[in-house]
Design a protein around this motif. Structure first.
Motif, mmCIF file in Angstrom:
data_model
loop_
_atom_site.group_PDB
_atom_site.id
_atom_site.type_symbol
_atom_site.label_atom_id
_atom_site.label_comp_id
_atom_site.label_asym_id
_atom_site.label_seq_id
_atom_site.Cartn_x
_atom_site.Cartn_y
_atom_site.Cartn_z
ATOM 1 N N CYS A 129 64.158 50.793 34.434
ATOM 2 C CA CYS A 129 64.718 51.261 35.708
ATOM 3 C C CYS A 129 63.729 52.131 36.480
ATOM 4 O O CYS A 129 64.100 52.773 37.466
ATOM 5 N N GLY A 130 62.485 52.177 36.034
ATOM 6 C CA GLY A 130 61.499 53.019 36.691
ATOM 7 C C GLY A 130 61.554 54.467 36.253
ATOM 8 O O GLY A 130 61.016 55.352 36.919
ATOM 9 N N ILE A 131 62.199 54.742 35.097
ATOM 10 C CA ILE A 131 62.357 56.114 34.608
ATOM 11 C C ILE A 131 61.864 56.170 33.160
ATOM 12 O O ILE A 131 62.643 55.946 32.224
ATOM 13 N N PRO A 132 60.573 56.436 32.922
ATOM 14 C CA PRO A 132 60.084 56.466 31.539
ATOM 15 C C PRO A 132 60.905 57.390 30.646
ATOM 16 O O PRO A 132 61.419 56.950 29.607
ATOM 17 N N GLU A 133 61.077 58.655 31.055
ATOM 18 C CA GLU A 133 61.994 59.557 30.351
ATOM 19 C C GLU A 133 62.787 60.336 31.376
ATOM 20 O O GLU A 133 62.231 61.029 32.221
ATOM 21 N N ASP A 134 64.114 60.217 31.294
ATOM 22 C CA ASP A 134 64.996 60.909 32.222
ATOM 23 C C ASP A 134 65.165 62.354 31.771
ATOM 24 O O ASP A 134 65.428 62.614 30.591
ATOM 25 N N PRO A 135 65.046 63.328 32.682
ATOM 26 C CA PRO A 135 65.172 64.734 32.268
ATOM 27 C C PRO A 135 66.535 65.078 31.671
ATOM 28 O O PRO A 135 66.622 65.696 30.609
ATOM 29 N N VAL A 136 67.626 64.688 32.362
ATOM 30 C CA VAL A 136 68.985 64.911 31.847
ATOM 31 C C VAL A 136 69.844 63.743 32.317
ATOM 32 O O VAL A 136 69.861 63.440 33.502
ATOM 33 N N THR A 137 70.585 63.136 31.397
ATOM 34 C CA THR A 137 71.285 61.888 31.703
ATOM 35 C C THR A 137 72.780 62.054 31.448
ATOM 36 O O THR A 137 73.247 61.925 30.318
ATOM 37 N N GLY A 138 73.535 62.323 32.526
ATOM 38 C CA GLY A 138 74.970 62.509 32.371
ATOM 39 C C GLY A 138 75.644 61.285 31.798
ATOM 40 O O GLY A 138 76.474 61.380 30.880
ATOM 41 N N SER A 139 75.296 60.095 32.302
ATOM 42 C CA SER A 139 75.962 58.873 31.852
ATOM 43 C C SER A 139 75.741 58.596 30.370
ATOM 44 O O SER A 139 76.610 58.027 29.698
ATOM 45 N N ALA A 140 74.585 58.988 29.829
ATOM 46 C CA ALA A 140 74.332 58.779 28.399
ATOM 47 C C ALA A 140 75.316 59.557 27.539
ATOM 48 O O ALA A 140 75.596 59.170 26.392
ATOM 49 N N HIS A 141 75.873 60.632 28.094
ATOM 50 C CA HIS A 141 76.819 61.431 27.315
ATOM 51 C C HIS A 141 78.201 60.798 27.231
ATOM 52 O O HIS A 141 79.039 61.258 26.453
ATOM 53 N N THR A 142 78.442 59.726 27.982
ATOM 54 C CA THR A 142 79.656 58.945 27.746
ATOM 55 C C THR A 142 79.515 58.115 26.480
ATOM 56 O O THR A 142 80.516 57.672 25.914
ATOM 57 N N THR A 143 78.293 57.901 26.042
ATOM 58 C CA THR A 143 78.009 57.215 24.784
ATOM 59 C C THR A 143 77.881 58.220 23.648
ATOM 60 O O THR A 143 78.404 58.015 22.546
ATOM 61 N N LEU A 144 77.185 59.311 23.905
ATOM 62 C CA LEU A 144 76.912 60.316 22.879
ATOM 63 C C LEU A 144 78.172 61.074 22.453
ATOM 64 O O LEU A 144 78.373 61.340 21.253
ATOM 65 N N THR A 145 79.020 61.426 23.410
ATOM 66 C CA THR A 145 80.153 62.311 23.112
ATOM 67 C C THR A 145 81.129 61.719 22.101
ATOM 68 O O THR A 145 81.512 62.407 21.135
ATOM 69 N N PRO A 146 81.586 60.473 22.259
ATOM 70 C CA PRO A 146 82.527 59.959 21.243
ATOM 71 C C PRO A 146 81.918 59.887 19.854
ATOM 72 O O PRO A 146 82.616 60.123 18.854
ATOM 73 N N TYR A 147 80.625 59.559 19.768
ATOM 74 C CA TYR A 147 79.984 59.487 18.451
ATOM 75 C C TYR A 147 79.980 60.855 17.788
ATOM 76 O O TYR A 147 80.398 61.002 16.629
ATOM 77 N N TRP A 148 79.508 61.877 18.510
ATOM 78 C CA TRP A 148 79.386 63.199 17.901
ATOM 79 C C TRP A 148 80.739 63.883 17.736
ATOM 80 O O TRP A 148 80.924 64.703 16.826
ATOM 81 N N SER A 149 81.700 63.550 18.583
ATOM 82 C CA SER A 149 83.045 64.075 18.399
ATOM 83 C C SER A 149 83.618 63.608 17.065
ATOM 84 O O SER A 149 84.205 64.394 16.309
#
Length: 262
Positions: A197-217
């Motif tokens: 997407c033209g973003i080698p490393e994103d500084p902070v990714t809100g949308s990724a936390h829709t994936t991360l949160t259920p796993y870590w919860s």
């Protein structure tokens, strides 16, 4: 035509921290090609465009290269602009995304913004040698969400030390790759790579936390979690898991207010 533009550092209380996003509140939609050119000119992870419609705002997001389905930090940045520069008074701000549906943002008395997003649905993935080679270290587990892979590691130090091969990452069939581990001082940490997407490393990714949160919860047996994204700029995120929805909270700081020629 002159168009007002704002640049907001999202998920931070410190200028030059978090994830910068550009925001344009439009009177009506511009041509897709024009919005893509504006995003490319801004050269930020995302530029958000919003148009008022009755009781809500329509919202779209563009990287320098493509339109994306969901962007958390640019949604937070758009809410910050509407609350601080467009005199939006209600506690709840309603967005409708053509690609992600209804997205709600609430502002509390301290100025913290809380986004209400749909939870990503993830499935366990078999070992992916191409992803392991691109990231540089075999994970404990691999999951596949709607658009991203999520790789689980044991320690925060592993996440901090990772040096992925961006050329190989760019060849993967996904939006991006999340790497994550239990945090030392927060519940979990992560990094996010999306060169496609033209973003080698994103500084902070809100949308990724829709994936991360259920796993870590599930892993930590708690529904309210603290998180940190370990990019160079860094960012702090508060997460709440509510089954099919995830609440993602953070602050914003204004870096720039200006005008562009359209």
């Amino acid at each position: 035509m002159k168009q007002k533009i704002y640049q907001i550092d999202a998920f931070t209380t410190t200028l030059y921290g978090g994830n910068p996003a550009a925001v344009c509140i439009l009177e009506k939609w511009l041509a897709n090609d024009t919005m893509q050119k504006i995003a490319a000119e801004n050269n930020l992870a995302e530029t958000a465009f919003a148009v008022a419609k009755d009781d809500h705002y329509e919202l779209r997001w563009f990287t320098p290269e493509v339109e994306v389905n969901l962007c958390g930090h640019a949604t937070l940045a758009t809410a910050f602009v509407l609350y601080n520069y467009y005199a939006f008074k209600e506690n709840t701000l309603r967005f409708i995304s053509p690609r992600s549906g209804e997205l709600l943002v609430q502002k509390n008395d301290s100025g913290l913004l809380t986004m209400d997003f749909p939870t990503d649905v993830v499935t366990s993935a078999t070992e992916q040698p191409n992803i392991t080679e691109a990231i540089g270290k075999k994970p404990l587990e691999i999951f596949k969400g709607k658009t991203d892979y999520m790789l689980i590691y044991e320690t925060q130090e592993e996440i901090e030390a990772m040096q992925p091969n961006f050329h190989l990452l760019n060849e993967l069939d996904c939006r991006g790759v999340i790497i994550t581990a239990k945090g030392n001082d927060v519940d979990f940490v992560s990094r996010f790579f999306a060169p496609q997407c033209g973003i080698p490393e994103d500084p902070v990714t809100g949308s990724a936390h829709t994936t991360l949160t259920p796993y870590w919860s599930d892993k930590l047996n708690k529904n309210i979690l603290t998180a940190k994204q370990l990019s160079e700029r860094g960012g702090d995120i508060q997460c709440e898991y509510h089954g099919d929805r995830v609440k993602i909270s953070g602050n914003g700081v204004c870096y720039l207010v200006g005008e562009i020629n359209v």
